[in-house]
Write a protein that holds these residues in place. Structure first.
Motif, PDB file in Angstrom:
ATOM      1  N   LEU A 105      69.152 -92.237 -32.464  1.00  0.00           N
ATOM      2  CA  LEU A 105      70.224 -91.254 -32.360  1.00  0.00           C
ATOM      3  C   LEU A 105      69.709 -89.843 -32.617  1.00  0.00           C
ATOM      4  O   LEU A 105      70.137 -88.887 -31.962  1.00  0.00           O
ATOM      5  CB  LEU A 105      71.352 -91.607 -33.324  1.00  0.00           C
ATOM      6  CG  LEU A 105      72.166 -92.847 -32.938  1.00  0.00           C
ATOM      7  CD1 LEU A 105      73.063 -93.278 -34.091  1.00  0.00           C
ATOM      8  CD2 LEU A 105      72.990 -92.593 -31.681  1.00  0.00           C
ATOM      9  N   ALA A 106      68.780 -89.702 -33.566  1.00  0.00           N
ATOM     10  CA  ALA A 106      68.184 -88.387 -33.809  1.00  0.00           C
ATOM     11  C   ALA A 106      67.414 -87.909 -32.581  1.00  0.00           C
ATOM     12  O   ALA A 106      67.492 -86.733 -32.193  1.00  0.00           O
ATOM     13  CB  ALA A 106      67.265 -88.450 -35.025  1.00  0.00           C
ATOM     14  N   SER A 107      66.667 -88.811 -31.957  1.00  0.00           N
ATOM     15  CA  SER A 107      65.898 -88.439 -30.768  1.00  0.00           C
ATOM     16  C   SER A 107      66.819 -88.033 -29.625  1.00  0.00           C
ATOM     17  O   SER A 107      66.548 -87.063 -28.900  1.00  0.00           O
ATOM     18  CB  SER A 107      65.007 -89.611 -30.335  1.00  0.00           C
ATOM     19  OG  SER A 107      64.075 -89.947 -31.338  1.00  0.00           O
ATOM     20  N   ALA A 110      68.232 -84.591 -30.341  1.00  0.00           N
ATOM     21  CA  ALA A 110      67.227 -83.567 -30.070  1.00  0.00           C
ATOM     22  C   ALA A 110      67.046 -83.353 -28.568  1.00  0.00           C
ATOM     23  O   ALA A 110      66.944 -82.213 -28.092  1.00  0.00           O
ATOM     24  CB  ALA A 110      65.896 -83.953 -30.718  1.00  0.00           C
ATOM     25  N   ALA A 111      66.999 -84.446 -27.810  1.00  0.00           N
ATOM     26  CA  ALA A 111      66.793 -84.339 -26.370  1.00  0.00           C
ATOM     27  C   ALA A 111      67.974 -83.678 -25.661  1.00  0.00           C
ATOM     28  O   ALA A 111      67.789 -83.001 -24.641  1.00  0.00           O
ATOM     29  CB  ALA A 111      66.551 -85.732 -25.788  1.00  0.00           C
ATOM     30  N   SER A 112      69.187 -83.880 -26.179  1.00  0.00           N
ATOM     31  CA  SER A 112      70.382 -83.379 -25.511  1.00  0.00           C
ATOM     32  C   SER A 112      70.801 -81.997 -25.991  1.00  0.00           C
ATOM     33  O   SER A 112      71.811 -81.460 -25.529  1.00  0.00           O
ATOM     34  CB  SER A 112      71.544 -84.355 -25.728  1.00  0.00           C
ATOM     35  OG  SER A 112      71.905 -84.420 -27.100  1.00  0.00           O
ATOM     36  N   GLY A 113      70.074 -81.436 -26.941  1.00  0.00           N
ATOM     37  CA  GLY A 113      70.429 -80.124 -27.453  1.00  0.00           C
ATOM     38  C   GLY A 113      71.555 -80.144 -28.464  1.00  0.00           C
ATOM     39  O   GLY A 113      72.296 -79.164 -28.601  1.00  0.00           O
ATOM     40  N   GLY A 114      71.703 -81.270 -29.181  1.00  0.00           N
ATOM     41  CA  GLY A 114      72.694 -81.338 -30.252  1.00  0.00           C
ATOM     42  C   GLY A 114      74.072 -81.750 -29.808  1.00  0.00           C
ATOM     43  O   GLY A 114      75.063 -81.144 -30.197  1.00  0.00           O
ATOM     44  N   TRP A 155      68.138 -88.256 -40.863  1.00  0.00           N
ATOM     45  CA  TRP A 155      68.524 -87.010 -40.202  1.00  0.00           C
ATOM     46  C   TRP A 155      68.347 -85.791 -41.107  1.00  0.00           C
ATOM     47  O   TRP A 155      68.416 -84.663 -40.635  1.00  0.00           O
ATOM     48  CB  TRP A 155      69.978 -87.083 -39.746  1.00  0.00           C
ATOM     49  CG  TRP A 155      70.254 -88.176 -38.769  1.00  0.00           C
ATOM     50  CD1 TRP A 155      69.340 -88.840 -37.998  1.00  0.00           C
ATOM     51  CD2 TRP A 155      71.524 -88.753 -38.464  1.00  0.00           C
ATOM     52  NE1 TRP A 155      69.960 -89.793 -37.224  1.00  0.00           N
ATOM     53  CE2 TRP A 155      71.308 -89.764 -37.483  1.00  0.00           C
ATOM     54  CE3 TRP A 155      72.823 -88.529 -38.896  1.00  0.00           C
ATOM     55  CZ2 TRP A 155      72.346 -90.528 -36.961  1.00  0.00           C
ATOM     56  CZ3 TRP A 155      73.862 -89.288 -38.378  1.00  0.00           C
ATOM     57  CH2 TRP A 155      73.628 -90.273 -37.421  1.00  0.00           C
ATOM     58  N   GLY A 156      68.124 -86.021 -42.391  1.00  0.00           N
ATOM     59  CA  GLY A 156      67.990 -84.929 -43.336  1.00  0.00           C
ATOM     60  C   GLY A 156      66.555 -84.447 -43.466  1.00  0.00           C
ATOM     61  O   GLY A 156      65.659 -84.848 -42.708  1.00  0.00           O
ATOM     62  N   PRO A 157      66.293 -83.592 -44.456  1.00  0.00           N
ATOM     63  CA  PRO A 157      64.962 -83.002 -44.591  1.00  0.00           C
ATOM     64  C   PRO A 157      63.918 -84.009 -45.036  1.00  0.00           C
ATOM     65  O   PRO A 157      64.232 -85.011 -45.691  1.00  0.00           O
ATOM     66  CB  PRO A 157      65.180 -81.924 -45.655  1.00  0.00           C
ATOM     67  CG  PRO A 157      66.374 -82.384 -46.441  1.00  0.00           C
ATOM     68  CD  PRO A 157      67.251 -83.083 -45.468  1.00  0.00           C
ATOM     69  N   ASP A 158      62.691 -83.751 -44.649  1.00  0.00           N
ATOM     70  CA  ASP A 158      61.556 -84.545 -45.121  1.00  0.00           C
ATOM     71  C   ASP A 158      61.153 -84.065 -46.520  1.00  0.00           C
ATOM     72  O   ASP A 158      61.340 -82.893 -46.865  1.00  0.00           O
ATOM     73  CB  ASP A 158      60.367 -84.393 -44.166  1.00  0.00           C
ATOM     74  CG  ASP A 158      60.641 -85.010 -42.802  1.00  0.00           C
ATOM     75  OD1 ASP A 158      61.371 -86.000 -42.741  1.00  0.00           O
ATOM     76  OD2 ASP A 158      60.105 -84.477 -41.805  1.00  0.00           O
ATOM     77  N   VAL A 179      69.420 -81.751 -33.766  1.00  0.00           N
ATOM     78  CA  VAL A 179      69.575 -80.302 -33.648  1.00  0.00           C
ATOM     79  C   VAL A 179      70.557 -79.777 -34.691  1.00  0.00           C
ATOM     80  O   VAL A 179      70.374 -78.703 -35.248  1.00  0.00           O
ATOM     81  CB  VAL A 179      70.040 -79.933 -32.224  1.00  0.00           C
ATOM     82  CG1 VAL A 179      70.408 -78.459 -32.120  1.00  0.00           C
ATOM     83  CG2 VAL A 179      68.958 -80.287 -31.215  1.00  0.00           C
ATOM     84  N   ARG A 180      71.596 -80.557 -34.952  1.00  0.00           N
ATOM     85  CA  ARG A 180      72.572 -80.205 -35.978  1.00  0.00           C
ATOM     86  C   ARG A 180      73.037 -81.504 -36.627  1.00  0.00           C
ATOM     87  O   ARG A 180      72.761 -82.595 -36.131  1.00  0.00           O
ATOM     88  CB  ARG A 180      73.743 -79.414 -35.396  1.00  0.00           C
ATOM     89  CG  ARG A 180      74.413 -80.033 -34.156  1.00  0.00           C
ATOM     90  CD  ARG A 180      75.386 -81.105 -34.559  1.00  0.00           C
ATOM     91  NE  ARG A 180      76.213 -81.572 -33.461  1.00  0.00           N
ATOM     92  CZ  ARG A 180      76.083 -82.768 -32.915  1.00  0.00           C
ATOM     93  NH1 ARG A 180      75.116 -83.575 -33.292  1.00  0.00           N
ATOM     94  NH2 ARG A 180      76.908 -83.162 -31.972  1.00  0.00           N
TER      95      ARG A 180
END
Length: 309
Positions: A105-107, A110-114, A155-158, A179-180
């Motif tokens: 879902l994260a990928s 990112a691919a769809s621009g959020g 989905w959060g920070p590393d 993206v968001r």
């Protein structure tokens, strides 16, 4: 502000997934639909061990014999569009490994621009859990809890850290990131499920079986949010499973969203009065092909907007 309108993508077996999904997605965006949606049916048991939705004696529709993977379908739509949001109503989340689902879902976001909306449910099919469930059917609620937690972590920070019954991430960089913040919406009806939604999700995915029932559940959800001290708004996307036909349906057993476009739009007006943020219209089961689906979707959109929806 007008209610947002979404359209389900053509996942069923009488469509050509590789060509029809991009074509319908592009057309829906051009018509004006705000979002594009998928659902999940993993298999069609023969013979059925339980009825549709777990209701004894209710047959599964033949259209469930062949339903394309929801994430593949959304990926095809993402590549063909620029604006429309991309949602699931619903992914049967406990059929998926938590980390892999979060990463996918994260990928896609990112691919769809959020543009991704993660709509999750626990499902109802014993056979689907036997084939693909990460834990037994009886543990589906606990699995959904962990999936939501893993998604939030991934989905959060590393560095990402998570230590749960199904997933252990000691400390890792996991990318790409959305993206968001991806909104998590849940299908929920029981008190336990509504509490999960209030405490851990961003929104609600009701189904338009009955306007009074949806209105009552929406009141209860708002009451529960107040009781539990939630201040964030709850995003609402109502799913409408339409059965469109050329002539009006005049039988006494008519269900909501069954019949002519005029009847479907009249039902949309009624349900719109409940105050949902968005209405998702699924027309794919009654259209013969992608062209007819696109034509009916355009007619419904135009008449709904003319009616004030």
């Amino acid at each position: 502000m007008a209610t947002r309108l979404g359209l389900s993508l053509p996942q069923m077996g009488h469509y050509s997934i590789g060509t029809d999904v991009p074509a319908v997605a592009r057309a829906a965006e051009r018509i004006g639909y705000d979002s594009l949606w998928v659902f999940e049916r993993a298999l069609f048991p023969e013979p059925a061990t339980q009825g549709l939705y777990g209701i004894e004696g209710l047959p599964w529709p033949d259209t469930y014999r062949n339903v394309a993977d929801p994430l593949v379908t959304l990926t095809l739509a993402a590549a063909a569009t620029e604006r429309a949001e991309l949602g699931s109503s619903v992914l049967v989340a406990p059929l998926h490994l938590p980390f892999r689902l979060a990463k996918a879902l994260a990928s896609l976001d990112a691919a769809s621009g959020g543009r991704v909306i993660a709509g999750f449910g626990t499902g109802w099919s014993w056979d689907e859990y036997a084939a693909s469930g990460v834990r037994p059917f009886e543990e589906r609620g606990a699995v959904l809890d962990e999936i939501i937690a893993v998604c939030r972590a991934v989905w959060g920070p590393d560095p990402v850290v998570h230590d749960g019954p199904l997933t252990r991430i000691a400390s890792a960089a996991v990318g790409p990131k959305p993206v968001r913040p991806v909104p998590v919406l849940l299908a929920a009806g029981s008190e336990r499920a509504l509490r999960r939604l209030v405490d851990h999700a961003d929104g609600w995915l009701p189904v338009g079986f009955s306007a009074p029932r949806v209105a009552a559940e929406w009141r209860r959800l708002r009451e529960l949010a107040e009781e539990r001290g939630r201040t964030e708004p709850i995003r609402t996307v109502l799913r409408v499973n339409a059965t469109q036909q050329a002539k009006p349906y005049d039988g006494p057993d008519r269900r909501p969203f069954q019949g002519s476009v005029d009847q479907i739009v009249a039902d949309l007006v009624e349900f719109d009065g409940i105050g949902m943020d968005e209405i998702l219209i699924d027309l794919q089961s009654c259209a013969r092909d992608a062209r007819e689906l696109t034509d009916v979707a355009a007619e419904v959109w135009e008449e709904a907007r003319a009616a004030g929806v």
